[in-house]
Design an enzyme around this catalytic site. Structure first.
Site, mmCIF file in Angstrom:
data_model
loop_
_atom_site.group_PDB
_atom_site.id
_atom_site.type_symbol
_atom_site.label_atom_id
_atom_site.label_comp_id
_atom_site.label_asym_id
_atom_site.label_seq_id
_atom_site.Cartn_x
_atom_site.Cartn_y
_atom_site.Cartn_z
ATOM 1 N N CYS A 131 0.713 -1.148 0.015
ATOM 2 C CA CYS A 131 -0.149 0.043 0.057
ATOM 3 C C CYS A 131 0.874 1.158 0.057
ATOM 4 C CB CYS A 131 -0.914 -0.154 1.283
ATOM 5 S SG CYS A 131 -1.845 1.436 1.290
ATOM 6 N N CYS A 134 -0.137 4.029 2.210
ATOM 7 C CA CYS A 134 0.019 3.803 3.657
ATOM 8 C C CYS A 134 1.307 4.105 4.176
ATOM 9 C CB CYS A 134 -0.299 2.408 3.951
ATOM 10 S SG CYS A 134 -1.980 1.885 3.190
ATOM 11 N N ASP A 135 2.210 3.635 3.088
ATOM 12 C CA ASP A 135 3.827 3.401 3.623
ATOM 13 C C ASP A 135 4.528 4.339 2.767
ATOM 14 O OD1 ASP A 135 2.742 1.357 5.680
ATOM 15 O OD2 ASP A 135 2.958 0.020 4.134
#
Ligand code: NAP
Length: 307
Positions: A131, A134-135
């Site tokens: 993701c 997200c990261d």
């Protein structure tokens, strides 16, 4: 005994919860191992109708859940391990407890597919990710590799250039599955280097508990080499979350639920909603619509049965 259990708390499950709660069916939503579904892994959603400025994915799905709770939907934090759909009431094992329900809405979505490299799983959260939104933030000024040849890979590679010093996009073939517009955008991005016809054999370094590099192999020549990367993003599609229902309900060869029209499955009283059945549209708005359809079908089914 529940009237309706909804498996999954993404856009589809939460919308089914709003409708069944407003129909006074007191739905129980089993939140699942990725509560909030795919929306909880995104940032700005610009194509959900009603939000001219866009809305953050996690906020959108949380709002839908609050709306469902407002009408009396209950949420259970747990995962379905096993199911018995051979007779009614249907039985579901959620963690250690068996639950019974008259109708079931399966809205368990689809999860990221992994490459199954020897060290991949050990380094998830330590440089290996599925993701970007997200990261990506953790890799400011670092070298990143993205694997995949579809729209997700192009989107992630483009997004990651906001942070990375460079992004290498590796794909096993020379032809890309991505749409032309997404591919052109990635090709026009000076920070993205394409490495087609190349596969990843492993990711390093479990001893350091962080990603330091990958072992690559050119498919045609068989030539192998190591490349330094700090972030390793796998964007090779999704797998439907139907494992507990395998052998119980009709699934296609890839594990997606086979629809019998509307939200119906091959089992009366069991309905589908969202990405667990839909491999074509896969949008928040279509998942929400599918949740609505499943709820209406469950309501009518219960009414016809005299509940
Ligand atoms: P996808 O279109 O199925 O592409 C998956 C890619 O991963 C393919 O290029 C495939 O290679 C590769 N792959 C699969 N298994 C692999 C393996 N074991 N090893 C190496 N490579 C592997 O999946 P997606 O990109 O996630 O897209 C899914 C759907 O969402 C599509 O309909 C897409 O259009 C849509 N989507 C749209 C947008 C957008 O428009 N903004 C963004 C993201 C996704 P092969 O090509 O060789 O099979």
């Amino acid at each position: 005994m529940h009237n309706v259990i909804i498996v999954g708390s993404g856009c589809a499950g939460n919308t089914a919860a709003i409708y069944t709660a407003r129909a006074n069916l007191k739905p129980l939503v089993v939140a699942g191992h990725e509560p909030g579904g795919q929306l909880s892994l995104t940032t700005l959603v610009e194509n959900f109708p009603g939000f001219p400025e866009g809305i953050d994915g996690p906020l959108l799905v949380e709002n839908i859940r609050k709306q469902a709770e407002h009408f009396g939907a209950e949420y259970l934090h747990g995962t379905v391990i096993e199911a018995d759909l051979s007779k009614r009431p249907f039985r579901l094992k959620v963690d250690h407890e068996w639950l019974e329900t008259r109708t079931l809405i399966i809205a368990s979505g689809a999860s990221a597919r992994w490459l199954n490299l020897p060290n991949e799983q050990k380094l998830i959260g330590h440089g290996v990710s599925s993701c970007a939104t997200c990261d990506g933030f953790f890799y400011r000024g670092k070298k990143i590799m993205v694997v995949g040849g579809g729209d997700s890979a192009m989107e992630e590679a483009n997004f990651l250039t906001r942070f990375a010093s460079e992004v290498t996009l590796t794909h096993r073939r020379h032809q890309f599955r991505a749409s032309k517009i997404m591919l052109d955008r990635a090709r026009a991005n000076p920070k993205i280097k394409f490495l087609p016809g190349t596969v990843v054999d492993d990711v390093y370094d479990t001893a350091k508990n962080e990603v330091t590099g990958v072992k690559l192999r050119e498919v045609d020549s068989g030539k192998t080499w190591d490349q330094e990367v700090h972030g390793f993003f796998v964007a090779i599609g999704h797998i439907p979350n139907t494992k507990p229902f395998k052998g119980q309900i009709e699934l296609d060869p890839d594990g997606y639920i086979v629809t019998r029209g509307g939200a119906r499955t091959n089992i009366e009283g069991v309905f589908h909603a969202g990405d667990v059945q839909d491999r074509v549209y896969r949008q928040a708005i279509t998942a929400a619509g599918a949740g609505c359809m499943a709820a209406i079908e469950a309501e009518r089914f219960l009414e016809a049965e005299g509940h």
